[in-house]
Design a protein around this motif. Structure first.
Motif, PDB file in Angstrom:
ATOM      1  N   PHE A   1      31.938  58.759  44.131  1.00 54.94           N
ATOM      2  CA  PHE A   1      30.869  59.009  45.114  1.00 54.94           C
ATOM      3  C   PHE A   1      31.219  58.352  46.452  1.00 54.94           C
ATOM      4  O   PHE A   1      30.967  58.923  47.513  1.00 54.94           O
ATOM      5  CB  PHE A   1      29.523  58.471  44.613  1.00 54.94           C
ATOM      6  N   ALA A   2      31.789  57.136  46.401  1.00 49.58           N
ATOM      7  CA  ALA A   2      32.109  56.420  47.646  1.00 49.58           C
ATOM      8  C   ALA A   2      33.415  56.915  48.263  1.00 49.58           C
ATOM      9  O   ALA A   2      33.653  56.706  49.452  1.00 49.58           O
ATOM     10  CB  ALA A   2      32.203  54.914  47.368  1.00 49.58           C
ATOM     11  N   GLY A   3      34.270  57.509  47.452  1.00 48.84           N
ATOM     12  CA  GLY A   3      35.560  57.978  47.962  1.00 48.84           C
ATOM     13  C   GLY A   3      36.601  56.880  48.020  1.00 48.84           C
ATOM     14  O   GLY A   3      37.649  57.042  48.661  1.00 48.84           O
ATOM     15  N   ARG A   4      36.327  55.767  47.355  1.00 49.29           N
ATOM     16  CA  ARG A   4      37.306  54.676  47.290  1.00 49.29           C
ATOM     17  C   ARG A   4      36.899  53.739  46.143  1.00 49.29           C
ATOM     18  O   ARG A   4      35.715  53.694  45.777  1.00 49.29           O
ATOM     19  CB  ARG A   4      37.382  53.912  48.614  1.00 49.29           C
ATOM     20  N   PRO A   5      37.871  52.968  45.613  1.00 45.57           N
ATOM     21  CA  PRO A   5      37.506  52.018  44.550  1.00 45.57           C
ATOM     22  C   PRO A   5      36.535  50.970  45.078  1.00 45.57           C
ATOM     23  O   PRO A   5      36.681  50.530  46.225  1.00 45.57           O
ATOM     24  CB  PRO A   5      38.850  51.358  44.182  1.00 45.57           C
ATOM     25  N   LEU A   6      35.555  50.581  44.264  1.00 46.71           N
ATOM     26  CA  LEU A   6      34.589  49.564  44.693  1.00 46.71           C
ATOM     27  C   LEU A   6      34.808  48.297  43.876  1.00 46.71           C
ATOM     28  O   LEU A   6      34.945  48.358  42.658  1.00 46.71           O
ATOM     29  CB  LEU A   6      33.157  50.086  44.490  1.00 46.71           C
ATOM     30  N   GLU A   7      34.823  47.176  44.566  1.00 53.11           N
ATOM     31  CA  GLU A   7      35.054  45.886  43.889  1.00 53.11           C
ATOM     32  C   GLU A   7      33.738  45.238  43.474  1.00 53.11           C
ATOM     33  O   GLU A   7      32.726  45.393  44.171  1.00 53.11           O
ATOM     34  CB  GLU A   7      35.661  44.904  44.896  1.00 53.11           C
ATOM     35  N   LEU A   8      33.812  44.447  42.406  1.00 56.35           N
ATOM     36  CA  LEU A   8      32.646  43.682  41.982  1.00 56.35           C
ATOM     37  C   LEU A   8      32.485  42.471  42.902  1.00 56.35           C
ATOM     38  O   LEU A   8      33.475  41.805  43.212  1.00 56.35           O
ATOM     39  CB  LEU A   8      32.883  43.224  40.546  1.00 56.35           C
ATOM     40  N   ASP A   9      31.267  42.203  43.343  1.00 52.92           N
ATOM     41  CA  ASP A   9      31.005  40.960  44.080  1.00 52.92           C
ATOM     42  C   ASP A   9      30.816  39.864  43.025  1.00 52.92           C
ATOM     43  O   ASP A   9      29.754  39.761  42.399  1.00 52.92           O
ATOM     44  CB  ASP A   9      29.748  41.124  44.948  1.00 52.92           C
ATOM     45  N   GLU A  10      31.866  39.062  42.848  1.00 53.22           N
ATOM     46  CA  GLU A  10      31.868  38.100  41.738  1.00 53.22           C
ATOM     47  C   GLU A  10      30.763  37.056  41.893  1.00 53.22           C
ATOM     48  O   GLU A  10      30.169  36.621  40.911  1.00 53.22           O
ATOM     49  CB  GLU A  10      33.234  37.393  41.630  1.00 53.22           C
ATOM     50  N   GLU A  11      30.469  36.686  43.132  1.00 52.42           N
ATOM     51  CA  GLU A  11      29.448  35.651  43.350  1.00 52.42           C
ATOM     52  C   GLU A  11      28.056  36.177  42.973  1.00 52.42           C
ATOM     53  O   GLU A  11      27.297  35.507  42.259  1.00 52.42           O
ATOM     54  CB  GLU A  11      29.458  35.208  44.817  1.00 52.42           C
TER      55      GLU A  11
ATOM     56  N   CYS B   1      25.138  47.162  39.610  1.00 51.44           N
ATOM     57  CA  CYS B   1      24.329  46.669  40.731  1.00 51.44           C
ATOM     58  C   CYS B   1      25.152  45.783  41.675  1.00 51.44           C
ATOM     59  O   CYS B   1      24.793  45.618  42.836  1.00 51.44           O
ATOM     60  CB  CYS B   1      23.139  45.853  40.223  1.00 51.44           C
ATOM     61  N   CYS B   2      26.220  45.176  41.156  1.00 53.01           N
ATOM     62  CA  CYS B   2      26.954  44.156  41.919  1.00 53.01           C
ATOM     63  C   CYS B   2      28.240  44.688  42.534  1.00 53.01           C
ATOM     64  O   CYS B   2      29.084  43.892  42.971  1.00 53.01           O
ATOM     65  CB  CYS B   2      27.233  42.949  41.028  1.00 53.01           C
ATOM     66  N   LEU B   3      28.395  46.008  42.597  1.00 50.03           N
ATOM     67  CA  LEU B   3      29.564  46.551  43.301  1.00 50.03           C
ATOM     68  C   LEU B   3      29.326  46.430  44.801  1.00 50.03           C
ATOM     69  O   LEU B   3      28.206  46.630  45.286  1.00 50.03           O
ATOM     70  CB  LEU B   3      29.793  48.010  42.886  1.00 50.03           C
ATOM     71  N   LYS B   4      30.412  46.116  45.513  1.00 50.07           N
ATOM     72  CA  LYS B   4      30.309  45.859  46.963  1.00 50.07           C
ATOM     73  C   LYS B   4      30.530  47.131  47.777  1.00 50.07           C
ATOM     74  O   LYS B   4      31.508  47.841  47.561  1.00 50.07           O
ATOM     75  CB  LYS B   4      31.411  44.866  47.369  1.00 50.07           C
TER      76      LYS B   4
END
Ligand code: GLN
Length: 335
Positions: free
Chosen positions: A156-166, A206-209
């Motif tokens: 959906f975003a068109g790119r890999p999404l990283e987890l916000d670890e904090e 929920c925590c993807l940036k």
């Protein structure tokens, strides 16, 4: 026979759209109402003045203003996209039967909403329904379900999404209420995978940036019948975008969904990080990030900017002609 008529249109020229996005930013950047989410300590700490917005049209052009490199977590904005992905995998009727569709009229993390429904069904835009949707994601293991959701959201975003670890660490150590909701649903036979693992996958989604641009492109993919306007990839079928926009219109802004639709005339979704999207079918998507929230948990500046841009860009699905009277900025109910 394919029915020939749909309700679409197009945005104003690129220059005009950029001017209006700049105006929306200037108009609302000094608004100081609302309170950061208190749900998770990491959200409470976010800088309250951050404000970024982006319109992405269905050809992939983006019009941005504000702190455009700032990232936020998806939070509840993940819900419509995971719903669309699970509808694509299982069929919408299977999801309707197992999750429910009607608005609860209650806060997003309501336990009472489950208790009040005779079949314990809520809807995919509030936590109980979203947990049920997540539990239905294809895969026999938590890893497989998470991979399905993470990869789908990236498409959906068109790119890999990283987890916000904090934020993830903060949420995972304090989301007792979501664990309780999942457990209650499981007790009623309305959760379709292990309750703790489901809550963890839901917390991860929920925590993807994302940035405001990512949010706008995700919304534009819904507005574009499921084709990502940047990558050209079909993420879900058009029918599942229609379904998703309907549940967003019904319950995307929780108990203030009626007010939102009355003011905006387009489907929207907010998250407690201060992320907010709106999708105008055939035209494009709006993404906003601004942390302070109103009493229902919706971004204050996000709603003001969305209202202004809906009026100015002609996004309202219910308007047959422009109404000047709609251009008065409405105040939002703050905490
Ligand atoms: N992760 C948040 C929660 O489940 C998302 C809720 C929201 O954004 N409204 O509490």
């Amino acid at each position: 026979m394919t029915p020939p008529y749909v309700s679409t249109g197009h945005l104003p020229s690129a220059a005009r759209t950029q001017t209006l996005v700049d105006q929306a930013y200037r108009r609302f950047k000094d608004n100081d109402e609302g309170t950061n989410a208190q749900h998770y300590p990491a959200l409470a700490r976010m800088p309250r003045h951050t404000f970024s917005l982006c319109i992405a049209d269905v050809s992939g052009d983006c019009f941005m203003a504000g702190d455009v490199d700032q990232t936020c977590t998806l939070m509840s904005v993940s819900k419509p996209f995971v719903f669309a992905l699970v509808c694509q995998a299982l069929g919408a009727e299977a999801v309707r039967a197992q999750v429910g569709l009607n608005a609860t009229g209650l806060p997003f993390n309501s336990v009472m909403a489950i208790e009040l429904h005779p079949q314990r069904l809520t809807n995919p835009m509030v936590n109980s329904g979203a947990l049920a949707v997540t539990s239905l994601a294809p895969g026999d293991t938590a890893e497989a379900k998470w991979a399905f959701i993470r990869d789908g959201l990236a498409r959906f975003a068109g790119r890999p999404l990283e987890l916000d670890e904090e934020v993830y660490a903060s949420a995972a150590s304090s989301n007792f209420r979501n664990r309780a909701i999942a457990r209650l649903l499981a007790d009623y036979g309305r959760l379709y995978f292990d309750s703790l693992e489901t809550t963890d996958i839901y917390t991860r989604q929920c925590c993807l940036k994302v940035t405001a641009r990512d949010l706008a492109i995700m919304a534009a993919t819904l507005a574009d019948g499921g084709v990502n306007p940047i990558t050209g990839e079909r993420v879900v079928d058009a029918i599942h975008c229609d379904h998703t926009l309907v549940v967003m219109a019904t319950a995307g802004m929780y108990e203030s969904s009626g007010d939102w639709l009355f003011d905006m005339g387009v489907p929207g979704k907010s998250g407690v990080s201060g992320a907010l999207i709106a999708a105008a079918p055939g035209k494009g998507g709006l993404g906003v990030f601004s942390p302070p929230l109103d009493a229902a948990g919706n971004s204050v500046r996000g709603q003001l900017a969305a209202r202004f841009l809906s009026d100015q860009l002609g996004l309202n699905l219910f308007a047959s002609k422009p109404h000047r009277s709609r251009q008065e900025p409405r105040r939002v109910a703050v905490r």
